[in-house]
Scaffold this motif. Structure first.
Motif, PDB file in Angstrom:
ATOM      1  N   TRP A 134     -55.205  17.257  18.612  1.00 52.71           N
ATOM      2  CA  TRP A 134     -54.359  17.463  17.442  1.00 52.71           C
ATOM      3  C   TRP A 134     -53.337  18.550  17.760  1.00 52.71           C
ATOM      4  CZ3 TRP A 134     -59.484  18.628  17.918  1.00 52.71           C
ATOM      5  CH2 TRP A 134     -59.827  19.973  17.942  1.00 52.71           C
ATOM      6  N   GLU A 135     -52.288  18.626  16.935  1.00 50.92           N
ATOM      7  CA  GLU A 135     -51.285  19.673  17.130  1.00 50.92           C
ATOM      8  C   GLU A 135     -51.868  21.026  16.717  1.00 50.92           C
ATOM      9  OE1 GLU A 135     -47.657  18.889  15.119  1.00 50.92           O
ATOM     10  OE2 GLU A 135     -46.923  17.467  16.633  1.00 50.92           O
ATOM     11  N   LYS A 136     -51.474  22.049  17.443  1.00 48.26           N
ATOM     12  CA  LYS A 136     -51.966  23.401  17.165  1.00 48.26           C
ATOM     13  C   LYS A 136     -50.870  24.215  16.487  1.00 48.26           C
ATOM     14  CE  LYS A 136     -54.142  27.384  19.382  1.00 48.26           C
ATOM     15  NZ  LYS A 136     -54.573  28.005  20.662  1.00 48.26           N
ATOM     16  N   PRO A 137     -50.939  24.372  15.145  1.00 46.37           N
ATOM     17  CA  PRO A 137     -49.916  25.147  14.437  1.00 46.37           C
ATOM     18  C   PRO A 137     -49.942  26.611  14.846  1.00 46.37           C
ATOM     19  CG  PRO A 137     -51.203  23.788  12.926  1.00 46.37           C
ATOM     20  CD  PRO A 137     -51.920  23.777  14.234  1.00 46.37           C
ATOM     21  N   ASN A 138     -48.812  27.285  14.712  1.00 46.70           N
ATOM     22  CA  ASN A 138     -48.721  28.689  15.103  1.00 46.70           C
ATOM     23  C   ASN A 138     -49.592  29.606  14.252  1.00 46.70           C
ATOM     24  OD1 ASN A 138     -46.867  28.101  17.134  1.00 46.70           O
ATOM     25  ND2 ASN A 138     -45.112  28.286  15.729  1.00 46.70           N
ATOM     26  N   ASP A 139     -49.848  29.202  12.986  1.00 47.33           N
ATOM     27  CA  ASP A 139     -50.619  30.071  12.096  1.00 47.33           C
ATOM     28  C   ASP A 139     -52.121  29.786  12.139  1.00 47.33           C
ATOM     29  OD1 ASP A 139     -50.054  28.311   8.920  1.00 47.33           O
ATOM     30  OD2 ASP A 139     -50.539  27.604  10.945  1.00 47.33           O
ATOM     31  N   SER A 140     -52.573  28.972  13.076  1.00 48.69           N
ATOM     32  CA  SER A 140     -53.997  28.646  13.188  1.00 48.69           C
ATOM     33  C   SER A 140     -54.518  29.030  14.568  1.00 48.69           C
ATOM     34  CB  SER A 140     -54.237  27.149  12.945  1.00 48.69           C
ATOM     35  OG  SER A 140     -53.871  26.782  11.638  1.00 48.69           O
ATOM     36  N   SER A 141     -55.600  29.785  14.590  1.00 49.53           N
ATOM     37  CA  SER A 141     -56.183  30.215  15.865  1.00 49.53           C
ATOM     38  C   SER A 141     -57.605  29.687  16.053  1.00 49.53           C
ATOM     39  CB  SER A 141     -56.201  31.742  15.944  1.00 49.53           C
ATOM     40  OG  SER A 141     -56.935  32.293  14.863  1.00 49.53           O
ATOM     41  N   LYS A 171     -57.735  35.919  10.692  1.00 50.83           N
ATOM     42  CA  LYS A 171     -58.671  36.578   9.777  1.00 50.83           C
ATOM     43  C   LYS A 171     -59.673  35.597   9.180  1.00 50.83           C
ATOM     44  CE  LYS A 171     -55.468  40.274   8.488  1.00 50.83           C
ATOM     45  NZ  LYS A 171     -54.774  40.980   7.366  1.00 50.83           N
ATOM     46  N   VAL A 172     -59.731  34.407   9.770  1.00 49.87           N
ATOM     47  CA  VAL A 172     -60.646  33.338   9.375  1.00 49.87           C
ATOM     48  C   VAL A 172     -60.371  32.851   7.954  1.00 49.87           C
ATOM     49  CG1 VAL A 172     -63.026  32.539   9.649  1.00 49.87           C
ATOM     50  CG2 VAL A 172     -62.345  34.654  10.722  1.00 49.87           C
ATOM     51  N   ASN A 173     -59.131  32.962   7.519  1.00 53.05           N
ATOM     52  CA  ASN A 173     -58.727  32.368   6.252  1.00 53.05           C
ATOM     53  C   ASN A 173     -58.265  30.929   6.501  1.00 53.05           C
ATOM     54  OD1 ASN A 173     -59.098  34.712   4.592  1.00 53.05           O
ATOM     55  ND2 ASN A 173     -57.216  35.543   5.489  1.00 53.05           N
ATOM     56  N   PHE A 174     -58.536  30.069   5.553  1.00 53.53           N
ATOM     57  CA  PHE A 174     -58.149  28.667   5.675  1.00 53.53           C
ATOM     58  C   PHE A 174     -56.633  28.565   5.787  1.00 53.53           C
ATOM     59  CE2 PHE A 174     -58.288  24.250   5.232  1.00 53.53           C
ATOM     60  CZ  PHE A 174     -57.402  23.827   4.252  1.00 53.53           C
ATOM     61  N   SER A 175     -56.145  27.836   6.816  1.00 56.89           N
ATOM     62  CA  SER A 175     -54.697  27.774   7.034  1.00 56.89           C
ATOM     63  C   SER A 175     -54.131  26.362   7.060  1.00 56.89           C
ATOM     64  CB  SER A 175     -54.348  28.462   8.367  1.00 56.89           C
ATOM     65  OG  SER A 175     -55.018  27.844   9.448  1.00 56.89           O
ATOM     66  N   GLY A 176     -54.963  25.345   7.091  1.00 48.65           N
ATOM     67  CA  GLY A 176     -54.438  23.986   7.092  1.00 48.65           C
ATOM     68  C   GLY A 176     -55.507  22.947   7.328  1.00 48.65           C
ATOM     69  N   GLU A 177     -55.193  21.707   6.941  1.00 46.03           N
ATOM     70  CA  GLU A 177     -56.150  20.609   7.089  1.00 46.03           C
ATOM     71  C   GLU A 177     -55.394  19.327   7.424  1.00 46.03           C
ATOM     72  OE1 GLU A 177     -58.185  19.353   3.538  1.00 46.03           O
ATOM     73  OE2 GLU A 177     -60.025  18.986   4.678  1.00 46.03           O
ATOM     74  N   SER A 178     -55.987  18.495   8.251  1.00 44.24           N
ATOM     75  CA  SER A 178     -55.365  17.219   8.607  1.00 44.24           C
ATOM     76  C   SER A 178     -55.752  16.149   7.600  1.00 44.24           C
ATOM     77  CB  SER A 178     -55.841  16.784   9.995  1.00 44.24           C
ATOM     78  OG  SER A 178     -57.190  16.359   9.941  1.00 44.24           O
ATOM     79  N   LEU A 179     -55.054  15.031   7.688  1.00 47.17           N
ATOM     80  CA  LEU A 179     -55.533  13.843   6.990  1.00 47.17           C
ATOM     81  C   LEU A 179     -56.737  13.295   7.750  1.00 47.17           C
ATOM     82  CD1 LEU A 179     -52.082  12.131   6.270  1.00 47.17           C
ATOM     83  CD2 LEU A 179     -53.471  13.540   4.706  1.00 47.17           C
ATOM     84  N   MET A 180     -57.421  12.317   7.176  1.00 46.38           N
ATOM     85  CA  MET A 180     -58.592  11.760   7.828  1.00 46.38           C
ATOM     86  C   MET A 180     -58.229  10.487   8.584  1.00 46.38           C
ATOM     87  SD  MET A 180     -62.332  10.956   6.152  1.00 46.38           S
ATOM     88  CE  MET A 180     -62.826  12.683   6.106  1.00 46.38           C
ATOM     89  N   ARG A 181     -58.730  10.365   9.815  1.00 49.65           N
ATOM     90  CA  ARG A 181     -58.574   9.159  10.613  1.00 49.65           C
ATOM     91  C   ARG A 181     -59.947   8.558  10.904  1.00 49.65           C
ATOM     92  NH1 ARG A 181     -54.258   9.949  15.593  1.00 49.65           N
ATOM     93  NH2 ARG A 181     -52.325  10.123  14.354  1.00 49.65           N
ATOM     94  N   SER A 182     -59.925   7.356  11.484  1.00 48.36           N
ATOM     95  CA  SER A 182     -61.181   6.724  11.882  1.00 48.36           C
ATOM     96  C   SER A 182     -61.039   6.098  13.262  1.00 48.36           C
ATOM     97  CB  SER A 182     -61.599   5.661  10.874  1.00 48.36           C
ATOM     98  OG  SER A 182     -60.745   4.531  10.943  1.00 48.36           O
TER      99      SER A 182
END
Length: 351
Positions: free
Chosen positions: A276-283, A335-346
């Protein structure tokens, strides 16, 4: 002459049987323990029986007995040993009331015995455990109590979906010193192990870690336990419950874009690279796999990169060929705060 031979054979068989019977041994483990003065104690005794002549039988002990000097007291809890192939065992969770502790000390006795006699099979067999009264610090390492709660100090709480940093706490009372081992568990799955050497201090408070935190992705009720694996205990383990509502704890951030495998693809049942793509605000990322779009995860993993490899070991443990699986990724910032979520695939594993 025939009668003489028959009698002789009977006598020889009786002697042989008696000899084997005398070889039967009942061993308690531990054979000696140390308990703290002035408080009740809970200990675990394992009775092991060997050398019994009769292959399948039952030996019964209707009660145990505390003996301290000229005084004594019975424990009316019965125990049975099911003997198979000449051997058997049973575990007793023995509660030593504080009154027995106090009576022994009042009579200037610093040690006493707890004994049991088992009857059946080849006769009677007895065992005794020596119990020594000492200080908290010098006692054998043991857990007296465990209490679980959330930040509201209660055994239940309600949070919104994707609520960050939900924490659970465990107050553990103990005596002695030793290696403490266990793990946090949510809905029957281990989320975090604990290995810590405890030195005498009576109590300790543990809390669930930030990574991984208690999952709040899936709406519904979730059961939290702390399972103790060392020292061995027989007390029932408490559980607490949190409920996740369908409502999001805040607006959903920009979605994470999934790369591979493509949606509704069919893939070989072999090691599979998930990307998946790695956004800049997610570690940190949590990738989860499901049987359905509204079910609980079959398998989840935390990773720091924008990919995860489903290895042969993971496939054999959690997945099956010929089945369809859904997957999605959640992101967290430094800081382990939620920063994003993907759609669901199968995707579907080939048969």
């Amino acid at each position: 002459m025939k009668k003489t031979i028959i009698v002789l054979i009977a006598v020889m068989f009786s002697v042989f049987l008696s000899a084997i019977s005398e070889g039967a041994v009942l061993t308690p483990t531990p054979s000696s323990i140390r308990i703290p003065r002035g408080q009740a104690s809970l200990i675990v005794i394992n009775y092991k029986l060997t050398g019994v002549v009769t292959s399948d039988c039952i030996m019964t002990s209707p009660s145990g007995r505390f003996d301290y000097g000229a005084f004594g007291e019975s424990n009316s809890m019965p125990l049975n040993i099911n003997v198979k192939n000449g051997a058997g065992s049973v575990v007793e969770a023995l509660s030593i009331p504080v009154r027995i502790n106090d009576r022994a000390l009042k009579n200037k006795i610093n040690s006493f015995q707890y004994s049991r006699t088992f009857t059946g099979c080849d006769g009677d067999l007895s065992s005794a455990v020596n119990i020594n009264i000492t200080t908290d610090a010098a006692s054998d390492f043991n857990i007296n109590r465990i209490n679980l709660y959330f930040e509201n100090k209660r055994a239940e709480t309600t949070v919104e979906r994707n609520f960050p940093k939900l924490r659970a706490y465990a107050d553990i009372r103990f005596v002695g010193s030793g290696l403490f081992q266990g793990y946090w568990e949510v809905d029957g799955r281990m989320i975090s192990p604990v290995n810590q050497h405890l030195t005498y201090g009576r109590s300790i408070t543990l809390l669930t870690p930030d990574i991984p935190s208690l999952p709040t992705i899936d709406p519904g009720s979730h059961i939290v336990r702390f399972v103790i694996t060392n020292p061995q205990i027989e007390m029932p383990l408490p559980s607490i419950v949190y409920f996740v509502t369908p409502k999001e704890s805040r607006e959903m951030p920009v979605s994470i874009k999934l790369l591979s495998p493509s949606d509704k693809s069919e893939v070989p049942f072999s090691p599979l690279q998930i990307e998946w793509e790695k956004p800049n605000d997610s570690s940190l990322f949590l990738v989860s796999f499901y049987y359905s779009t509204d079910g609980k995860p079959v398998f989840s993993a935390f990773v720091k990169e924008g990919s995860y490899m489903l290895t042969n070991a993971v496939l054999k443990s959690y997945f099956s060929s010929g089945k369809e699986y859904y997957w999605k990724v959640k992101g967290f910032d430094t800081k382990v705060n939620f920063s994003g979520e993907s759609l669901m695939r199968s995707f579907t594993f080939e048969k």
